[in-house]
Design a protein around this motif. Structure first.
Motif, PDB file in Angstrom:
ATOM      1  N   MET A 198     -18.943  -0.124  -1.329  1.00 37.46           N
ATOM      2  CA  MET A 198     -17.513  -0.265  -1.085  1.00 37.46           C
ATOM      3  C   MET A 198     -17.055   0.865  -0.166  1.00 37.46           C
ATOM      4  SD  MET A 198     -14.519  -0.982  -3.809  1.00 37.46           S
ATOM      5  CE  MET A 198     -13.842   0.559  -4.365  1.00 37.46           C
ATOM      6  N   GLY A 199     -16.241   0.558   0.841  1.00 35.09           N
ATOM      7  CA  GLY A 199     -15.774   1.538   1.821  1.00 35.09           C
ATOM      8  C   GLY A 199     -14.556   2.295   1.339  1.00 35.09           C
ATOM      9  N   ASP A 200     -14.182   3.280   2.115  1.00 28.57           N
ATOM     10  CA  ASP A 200     -13.007   4.086   1.793  1.00 28.57           C
ATOM     11  C   ASP A 200     -11.732   3.261   1.911  1.00 28.57           C
ATOM     12  OD1 ASP A 200     -14.415   6.454   1.336  1.00 28.57           O
ATOM     13  OD2 ASP A 200     -14.284   7.072   3.432  1.00 28.57           O
ATOM     14  N   ARG A 201     -10.750   3.655   1.118  1.00 32.00           N
ATOM     15  CA  ARG A 201      -9.403   3.086   1.206  1.00 32.00           C
ATOM     16  C   ARG A 201      -8.487   4.201   1.679  1.00 32.00           C
ATOM     17  NH1 ARG A 201      -7.721  -1.908   0.761  1.00 32.00           N
ATOM     18  NH2 ARG A 201      -5.976  -1.359  -0.552  1.00 32.00           N
ATOM     19  N   TRP A 202      -7.549   3.845   2.547  1.00 36.99           N
ATOM     20  CA  TRP A 202      -6.637   4.813   3.137  1.00 36.99           C
ATOM     21  C   TRP A 202      -5.199   4.542   2.742  1.00 36.99           C
ATOM     22  CZ3 TRP A 202      -8.431   4.548   8.952  1.00 36.99           C
ATOM     23  CH2 TRP A 202      -9.618   5.281   9.105  1.00 36.99           C
ATOM     24  N   GLN A 203      -4.422   5.620   2.683  1.00 36.37           N
ATOM     25  CA  GLN A 203      -2.963   5.571   2.591  1.00 36.37           C
ATOM     26  C   GLN A 203      -2.455   5.901   3.989  1.00 36.37           C
ATOM     27  OE1 GLN A 203      -0.875   5.109  -0.254  1.00 36.37           O
ATOM     28  NE2 GLN A 203       0.795   5.070   1.222  1.00 36.37           N
ATOM     29  N   VAL A 204      -1.698   4.989   4.592  1.00 39.46           N
ATOM     30  CA  VAL A 204      -1.195   5.164   5.955  1.00 39.46           C
ATOM     31  C   VAL A 204       0.323   5.332   5.880  1.00 39.46           C
ATOM     32  CG1 VAL A 204      -1.024   4.173   8.267  1.00 39.46           C
ATOM     33  CG2 VAL A 204      -3.051   3.717   6.855  1.00 39.46           C
ATOM     34  N   GLU A 205       0.824   6.393   6.497  1.00 37.34           N
ATOM     35  CA  GLU A 205       2.266   6.659   6.497  1.00 37.34           C
ATOM     36  C   GLU A 205       2.734   6.987   7.908  1.00 37.34           C
ATOM     37  OE1 GLU A 205       2.967   9.813   3.710  1.00 37.34           O
ATOM     38  OE2 GLU A 205       2.269   8.630   2.019  1.00 37.34           O
ATOM     39  N   VAL A 206       3.977   6.633   8.189  1.00 35.19           N
ATOM     40  CA  VAL A 206       4.607   6.979   9.456  1.00 35.19           C
ATOM     41  C   VAL A 206       5.858   7.772   9.141  1.00 35.19           C
ATOM     42  CG1 VAL A 206       5.734   6.127  11.546  1.00 35.19           C
ATOM     43  CG2 VAL A 206       3.757   4.899  10.614  1.00 35.19           C
ATOM     44  N   ASP A 207       5.972   8.957   9.715  1.00 36.01           N
ATOM     45  CA  ASP A 207       7.183   9.773   9.573  1.00 36.01           C
ATOM     46  C   ASP A 207       8.196   9.244  10.575  1.00 36.01           C
ATOM     47  OD1 ASP A 207       9.214  11.665   9.646  1.00 36.01           O
ATOM     48  OD2 ASP A 207       7.842  13.359   9.411  1.00 36.01           O
ATOM     49  N   ARG A 208       9.132   8.436  10.088  1.00 36.05           N
ATOM     50  CA  ARG A 208      10.092   7.811  10.986  1.00 36.05           C
ATOM     51  C   ARG A 208      11.109   8.810  11.535  1.00 36.05           C
ATOM     52  NH1 ARG A 208       8.230   3.887   7.793  1.00 36.05           N
ATOM     53  NH2 ARG A 208       9.666   4.017   6.072  1.00 36.05           N
ATOM     54  N   GLY A 209      11.155   9.999  10.991  1.00 38.86           N
ATOM     55  CA  GLY A 209      11.980  11.050  11.566  1.00 38.86           C
ATOM     56  C   GLY A 209      11.345  11.650  12.811  1.00 38.86           C
ATOM     57  N   VAL A 210      10.058  11.437  12.963  1.00 42.95           N
ATOM     58  CA  VAL A 210       9.306  11.958  14.099  1.00 42.95           C
ATOM     59  C   VAL A 210       8.998  10.849  15.111  1.00 42.95           C
ATOM     60  CG1 VAL A 210       7.126  13.052  14.780  1.00 42.95           C
ATOM     61  CG2 VAL A 210       8.292  13.809  12.710  1.00 42.95           C
ATOM     62  N   CYS A 211       8.811   9.620  14.631  1.00 36.24           N
ATOM     63  CA  CYS A 211       8.442   8.482  15.472  1.00 36.24           C
ATOM     64  C   CYS A 211       9.449   8.287  16.610  1.00 36.24           C
ATOM     65  CB  CYS A 211       8.377   7.215  14.617  1.00 36.24           C
ATOM     66  SG  CYS A 211       8.002   5.712  15.535  1.00 36.24           S
ATOM     67  N   THR A 257      -4.517   9.401   4.787  1.00 35.65           N
ATOM     68  CA  THR A 257      -5.205  10.151   3.745  1.00 35.65           C
ATOM     69  C   THR A 257      -6.104   9.203   2.957  1.00 35.65           C
ATOM     70  OG1 THR A 257      -3.350   9.847   2.226  1.00 35.65           O
ATOM     71  CG2 THR A 257      -3.407  11.906   3.458  1.00 35.65           C
ATOM     72  N   LEU A 258      -7.132   9.763   2.332  1.00 36.07           N
ATOM     73  CA  LEU A 258      -7.974   8.969   1.445  1.00 36.07           C
ATOM     74  C   LEU A 258      -7.157   8.612   0.217  1.00 36.07           C
ATOM     75  CD1 LEU A 258     -11.395  10.847   1.578  1.00 36.07           C
ATOM     76  CD2 LEU A 258     -10.843   8.623   2.570  1.00 36.07           C
ATOM     77  N   LEU A 259      -7.129   7.351  -0.127  1.00 40.79           N
ATOM     78  CA  LEU A 259      -6.319   6.879  -1.238  1.00 40.79           C
ATOM     79  C   LEU A 259      -6.784   7.486  -2.561  1.00 40.79           C
ATOM     80  CD1 LEU A 259      -3.953   5.014  -1.837  1.00 40.79           C
ATOM     81  CD2 LEU A 259      -5.569   3.142  -2.096  1.00 40.79           C
ATOM     82  N   THR A 260      -8.074   7.661  -2.725  1.00 42.37           N
ATOM     83  CA  THR A 260      -8.613   8.144  -3.997  1.00 42.37           C
ATOM     84  C   THR A 260      -8.394   9.636  -4.228  1.00 42.37           C
ATOM     85  OG1 THR A 260     -10.776   8.401  -2.956  1.00 42.37           O
ATOM     86  CG2 THR A 260     -10.380   6.361  -4.185  1.00 42.37           C
ATOM     87  N   THR A 261      -8.437  10.437  -3.163  1.00 40.44           N
ATOM     88  CA  THR A 261      -8.387  11.891  -3.340  1.00 40.44           C
ATOM     89  C   THR A 261      -7.182  12.560  -2.684  1.00 40.44           C
ATOM     90  OG1 THR A 261      -9.660  12.344  -1.332  1.00 40.44           O
ATOM     91  CG2 THR A 261     -10.913  11.999  -3.387  1.00 40.44           C
ATOM     92  N   GLY A 262      -6.533  11.861  -1.752  1.00 43.59           N
ATOM     93  CA  GLY A 262      -5.436  12.469  -1.008  1.00 43.59           C
ATOM     94  C   GLY A 262      -5.902  13.364   0.122  1.00 43.59           C
ATOM     95  N   GLU A 263      -7.224  13.415   0.338  1.00 41.40           N
ATOM     96  CA  GLU A 263      -7.782  14.243   1.418  1.00 41.40           C
ATOM     97  C   GLU A 263      -7.341  13.699   2.773  1.00 41.40           C
ATOM     98  OE1 GLU A 263     -12.172  15.326   3.260  1.00 41.40           O
ATOM     99  OE2 GLU A 263     -12.031  14.466   1.258  1.00 41.40           O
TER     100      GLU A 263
END
Length: 77
Positions: free
Chosen positions: A1-14, A64-70
């Motif tokens: 099983m591959g890594d899962r990611w958390q993807v975020e966009v800072d809309r104050g910066v975008c 970030t890595l969903l599992t660890t937040g890295e």
């Protein structure tokens, strides 16, 4: 099983350049104010998303890595 990611966009910066949509159209969308949003905030790791984050001219995208937040991008120094 591959890594899962958390993807975020800072809309104050975008700035709505659309580069993320160009690099990863399946990963990002722009709203009516031209602010980027991840289509799936929690997703499987994939190269187009990383390329989009690396290509953002204002570094508004974090992954970030969903599992660890890295940090995947931007990398921790």
């Amino acid at each position: 099983m591959g890594d899962r990611w958390q993807v975020e966009v800072d809309r104050g910066v975008c700035i709505g350049s659309g580069m993320c949509v160009n690099h990863a159209p399946a990963g990002f969308t722009l709203d009516s104010a031209r602010q980027s949003h991840p289509r799936e905030p929690e997703t499987d790791a994939n190269e187009p998303l990383l390329t989009a984050a690396e290509g953002c001219p204002v570094e508004a995208i974090t992954i970030t890595l969903l599992t660890t937040g890295e940090a995947v991008f931007p990398p921790e120094e």
